[in-house]
Every structure is written in structure tokens, then in C-alpha cells.
Design a protein around this motif. Structure first.
Motif, PDB file in Angstrom:
ATOM      1  N   THR A 228     -29.608  16.279 -21.595  1.00  0.00           N
ATOM      2  CA  THR A 228     -29.751  16.405 -23.042  1.00  0.00           C
ATOM      3  C   THR A 228     -28.489  15.888 -23.726  1.00  0.00           C
ATOM      4  OG1 THR A 228     -31.106  18.385 -22.740  1.00  0.00           O
ATOM      5  CG2 THR A 228     -30.211  17.992 -24.939  1.00  0.00           C
ATOM      6  N   ILE A 229     -28.666  15.105 -24.788  1.00  0.00           N
ATOM      7  CA  ILE A 229     -27.546  14.530 -25.524  1.00  0.00           C
ATOM      8  C   ILE A 229     -27.321  15.355 -26.785  1.00  0.00           C
ATOM      9  CG2 ILE A 229     -26.643  12.436 -26.598  1.00  0.00           C
ATOM     10  CD1 ILE A 229     -28.748  10.912 -24.896  1.00  0.00           C
ATOM     11  N   PHE A 230     -26.077  15.779 -27.009  1.00  0.00           N
ATOM     12  CA  PHE A 230     -25.739  16.624 -28.155  1.00  0.00           C
ATOM     13  C   PHE A 230     -24.915  15.841 -29.168  1.00  0.00           C
ATOM     14  CE2 PHE A 230     -26.509  19.573 -24.712  1.00  0.00           C
ATOM     15  CZ  PHE A 230     -27.207  20.614 -25.317  1.00  0.00           C
ATOM     16  N   PHE A 231     -25.189  16.118 -30.444  1.00  0.00           N
ATOM     17  CA  PHE A 231     -24.387  15.569 -31.533  1.00  0.00           C
ATOM     18  C   PHE A 231     -23.982  16.720 -32.452  1.00  0.00           C
ATOM     19  CE2 PHE A 231     -27.105  11.958 -30.304  1.00  0.00           C
ATOM     20  CZ  PHE A 231     -26.135  11.014 -30.028  1.00  0.00           C
TER      21      PHE A 231
ATOM     22  N   LYS B 244     -13.837  16.364 -32.080  1.00  0.00           N
ATOM     23  CA  LYS B 244     -12.534  15.717 -32.086  1.00  0.00           C
ATOM     24  C   LYS B 244     -12.707  14.206 -32.250  1.00  0.00           C
ATOM     25  CE  LYS B 244     -10.057  19.122 -29.283  1.00  0.00           C
ATOM     26  NZ  LYS B 244      -9.265  19.340 -28.048  1.00  0.00           N
ATOM     27  N   ALA B 245     -11.748  13.602 -32.924  1.00  0.00           N
ATOM     28  CA  ALA B 245     -11.835  12.169 -33.196  1.00  0.00           C
ATOM     29  C   ALA B 245     -11.855  11.369 -31.895  1.00  0.00           C
ATOM     30  CB  ALA B 245     -10.662  11.735 -34.065  1.00  0.00           C
ATOM     31  N   THR B 246     -12.860  10.551 -31.733  1.00  0.00           N
ATOM     32  CA  THR B 246     -12.978   9.674 -30.570  1.00  0.00           C
ATOM     33  C   THR B 246     -13.486   8.321 -31.038  1.00  0.00           C
ATOM     34  OG1 THR B 246     -15.248  10.389 -30.150  1.00  0.00           O
ATOM     35  CG2 THR B 246     -13.496  11.608 -29.026  1.00  0.00           C
TER      36      THR B 246
ATOM     37  N   TYR C 288     -32.553   5.817 -38.889  1.00  0.00           N
ATOM     38  CA  TYR C 288     -31.508   6.809 -39.168  1.00  0.00           C
ATOM     39  C   TYR C 288     -30.288   6.455 -38.313  1.00  0.00           C
ATOM     40  CZ  TYR C 288     -35.537   9.297 -41.006  1.00  0.00           C
ATOM     41  OH  TYR C 288     -36.674   9.638 -41.710  1.00  0.00           O
ATOM     42  N   LYS C 289     -29.196   6.156 -38.976  1.00  0.00           N
ATOM     43  CA  LYS C 289     -27.984   5.748 -38.276  1.00  0.00           C
ATOM     44  C   LYS C 289     -27.011   6.918 -38.231  1.00  0.00           C
ATOM     45  CE  LYS C 289     -24.481   2.093 -38.111  1.00  0.00           C
ATOM     46  NZ  LYS C 289     -23.964   0.870 -38.764  1.00  0.00           N
ATOM     47  N   LEU C 290     -26.740   7.399 -37.025  1.00  0.00           N
ATOM     48  CA  LEU C 290     -25.874   8.552 -36.817  1.00  0.00           C
ATOM     49  C   LEU C 290     -24.488   8.073 -36.424  1.00  0.00           C
ATOM     50  CD1 LEU C 290     -26.840  11.818 -34.998  1.00  0.00           C
ATOM     51  CD2 LEU C 290     -24.623  10.773 -34.604  1.00  0.00           C
ATOM     52  N   SER C 291     -23.481   8.543 -37.152  1.00  0.00           N
ATOM     53  CA  SER C 291     -22.103   8.162 -36.856  1.00  0.00           C
ATOM     54  C   SER C 291     -21.175   9.327 -37.192  1.00  0.00           C
ATOM     55  CB  SER C 291     -21.697   6.919 -37.657  1.00  0.00           C
ATOM     56  OG  SER C 291     -21.778   7.174 -39.046  1.00  0.00           O
ATOM     57  N   TYR C 292     -19.912   9.181 -36.809  1.00  0.00           N
ATOM     58  CA  TYR C 292     -18.899  10.193 -37.109  1.00  0.00           C
ATOM     59  C   TYR C 292     -17.777   9.546 -37.918  1.00  0.00           C
ATOM     60  CZ  TYR C 292     -20.956  13.699 -34.026  1.00  0.00           C
ATOM     61  OH  TYR C 292     -21.787  14.623 -33.466  1.00  0.00           O
ATOM     62  N   LYS C 293     -17.379  10.217 -38.994  1.00  0.00           N
ATOM     63  CA  LYS C 293     -16.308   9.710 -39.853  1.00  0.00           C
ATOM     64  C   LYS C 293     -15.092  10.623 -39.746  1.00  0.00           C
ATOM     65  CE  LYS C 293     -19.424   7.453 -43.117  1.00  0.00           C
ATOM     66  NZ  LYS C 293     -19.838   7.314 -44.549  1.00  0.00           N
TER      67      LYS C 293
ATOM     68  N   ASN D 122      -7.817  14.868 -38.163  1.00  0.00           N
ATOM     69  CA  ASN D 122      -8.117  14.331 -36.842  1.00  0.00           C
ATOM     70  C   ASN D 122      -9.426  14.888 -36.279  1.00  0.00           C
ATOM     71  OD1 ASN D 122      -7.436  12.510 -34.787  1.00  0.00           O
ATOM     72  ND2 ASN D 122      -6.645  14.167 -33.494  1.00  0.00           N
ATOM     73  N   LEU D 123     -10.325  15.221 -37.194  1.00  0.00           N
ATOM     74  CA  LEU D 123     -11.666  15.651 -36.819  1.00  0.00           C
ATOM     75  C   LEU D 123     -12.670  14.642 -37.362  1.00  0.00           C
ATOM     76  CD1 LEU D 123     -11.517  19.498 -37.550  1.00  0.00           C
ATOM     77  CD2 LEU D 123     -11.458  18.377 -35.317  1.00  0.00           C
ATOM     78  N   SER D 124     -13.781  14.525 -36.665  1.00  0.00           N
ATOM     79  CA  SER D 124     -14.833  13.604 -37.091  1.00  0.00           C
ATOM     80  C   SER D 124     -16.058  14.390 -37.503  1.00  0.00           C
ATOM     81  CB  SER D 124     -15.189  12.635 -35.958  1.00  0.00           C
ATOM     82  OG  SER D 124     -14.095  11.792 -35.673  1.00  0.00           O
ATOM     83  N   LYS D 125     -16.529  14.155 -38.714  1.00  0.00           N
ATOM     84  CA  LYS D 125     -17.728  14.825 -39.215  1.00  0.00           C
ATOM     85  C   LYS D 125     -18.939  13.913 -39.051  1.00  0.00           C
ATOM     86  CE  LYS D 125     -15.730  18.040 -42.546  1.00  0.00           C
ATOM     87  NZ  LYS D 125     -15.796  18.541 -43.945  1.00  0.00           N
ATOM     88  N   ARG D 126     -20.021  14.530 -38.638  1.00  0.00           N
ATOM     89  CA  ARG D 126     -21.256  13.780 -38.415  1.00  0.00           C
ATOM     90  C   ARG D 126     -21.837  13.294 -39.745  1.00  0.00           C
ATOM     91  NH1 ARG D 126     -25.165  17.578 -35.856  1.00  0.00           N
ATOM     92  NH2 ARG D 126     -25.676  18.079 -38.027  1.00  0.00           N
TER      93      ARG D 126
END
Length: 238
Positions: free
Chosen positions: A76-79, A84-86, A137-142, A147-151
Motif C-alpha cells: 500500500t502506498i501512503f501520502f 519531511k522535505a524530500t 489529479y496531480k499530487l505533489s508536496y510543497k 523544512n516540511l512538505s505539505k501535500r
């Protein structure tokens, strides 16, 4: 024919009363539970089942040719909403559905007819559109300063199909080549083809259609049954 005109008029007027409700409730604007195609683990689109919750989006591989989901034997893939920023690579999910919209045509461009020059008209128009739609639907992290990434999920869609509705057209001596000597706003039945592109909650479209006058002057109106090009804006209702 009178029943058809009344039905089309009711459908067009319905757009004015339901637009706010549509914006809030239409599922196409939201990334919800369901089957999607994605290249998340392969070079070609593969079907997945997505469980879209606020705390975490879970993606389960679907068995080819069936609707069975193995939540035990598969990975299972989790988002999560924050991580953390990657160097995260954006992932897209796609779905195809039947589309039903209400829209209004902002303006119509008509080519020259006989001695009458090109026209750009902006009368009232309301129509129902139905066609085949693809939503992405394009899912990304900003990353933020902590130094955290929000979905983040961006949505856009596109569809092609046909439409039918009602509108108005200005009638006078000019557009009838002096065959009438009075002026009024006439009712027309409008129909044609459209290609729409949607960004989040709003759909913009390029339309190609025809207008047909509903009264006795249809034989003298120079634009009756003649093609036009237009730009539309509308809302999804299914």
C-alpha cells in the motif's frame, strides 16, 4: 415541439439556481475514493483503488480485469498530509467518466452572411452539455520554511460532447434584410458540439453551434441555421 422548448428553457434556468450547490457537491472537483489510472509504479498507466482521507491518502493496486483489491498481499502506498522535505516526484491520477454540465455561451462569432458583415453577439444563452470526460489529479508536496512538505492536489479535466439549450437573438430590419420593420428579442434553440477544459471548479469551452429561431420570422432571419463559434463557461452537475 412546445414541450421540448419548455424543457430546454427549464434546464437552462436551472443553472442559475443550482450553481452554488454544484460548486460545493460535485465529486469531480474533489479527489475522492475510487478507481484511478496512474504511472506511480510503472511506465504505463495501471489501475489503482484510492482511499482519500484527510489524514492520509492510501493507494492499493487493483487486480487486472476485476474490481478486487488485495489489502494484505500487496504494498500500500501512503501520502500523508505533511512529511519531511524530500525530492518527491509529482504523481498523477486519471479517471474517465460520463459528463453532464450546464453552461452559458459568453459570446458567439458569426461569419458574414449576404450583405451583412461578421457579427459578435452576447445575448443570453443557457445549455445542457453531455460528453466524455477525463479528470486528472496531480499530487505533489510543497516545501515550507520549516523544512516540511505539505501535500497539494491540483485538478484539471477536459471533455468533448454535444449541447442543446435556449437563447435569445436580436431581431430587426438589419438581420432580416428589411423584411420586417420592428425590433424584438427572439427565442432561439441552440445546439452543437463543444470541447471543455476545467480547472478546479470552473469549465471553459470552445463551442461550434447553430441557432434556430422559434417564431414565424425564421424564414427571413439571415442567421437561422448558420454556424457560429463561441466561448462558454459552465459547471459540472454530476
Amino acid at each position: 415541439m412546445r414541450f421540448i422548448y419548455r424543457l430546454l428553457f427549464f434546464a437552462s434556468a436551472l443553472m442559475l439556481f443550482t450553481s452554488c450547490e454544484v460548486l460545493n457537491n460535485s465529486s469531480k472537483y474533489n479527489f475522492i475514493d475510487g478507481y484511478y489510472k496512474s504511472k506511480i509504479q510503472s511506465k504505463k498507466p495501471v489501475k489503482y483503488y484510492v482511499v482519500a482521507a484527510s489524514d492520509s491518502i492510501k493507494v492499493y493496486p487493483a487486480h487486472p480485469g476485476t474490481k478486487k483489491i488485495d489489502t494484505v498481499g500487496t504494498i500500500t502506498i501512503f501520502f500523508p498530509p505533511v512529511e519531511k522535505a524530500t525530492s518527491f516526484k509529482a504523481v498523477s491520477f486519471r479517471t474517465e467518466t460520463f459528463d453532464l454540465d450546464v453552461f452559458t455561451i459568453l459570446f458567439k462569432y458569426r461569419r458574414a452572411v449576404r450583405q451583412f458583415p461578421n457579427q459578435l453577439t452576447t445575448g443570453f444563452n443557457g445549455a445542457l452539455f453531455t460528453g466524455y470526460r477525463t479528470d486528472v489529479y496531480k499530487l505533489s508536496y510543497k516545501e515550507n520554511p520549516l523544512n516540511l512538505s505539505k501535500r497539494d492536489i491540483a485538478h484539471y479535466g477536459f471533455s468533448v460532447g454535444g449541447f442543446a439549450g435556449l437563447g435569445t437573438a436580436r431581431m430587426d430590419e438589419y438581420v432580416t434584410l428589411n423584411r420586417i420593420n420592428y425590433q424584438y428579442d427572439a427565442a432561439v434553440v441552440t445546439t452543437g458540439l463543444a470541447a471543455e477544459f476545467g480547472i478546479n471548479k470552473i469549465n471553459f469551452g470552445l463551442t461550434y453551434g447553430f441557432d434556430f429561431l422559434t417564431d414565424r420570422n425564421k424564414q427571413v432571419w439571415i442567421n437561422n441555421g448558420k454556424p457560429w463559434l463561441g466561448i462558454s463557461i459552465g459547471l459540472n452537475i454530476n
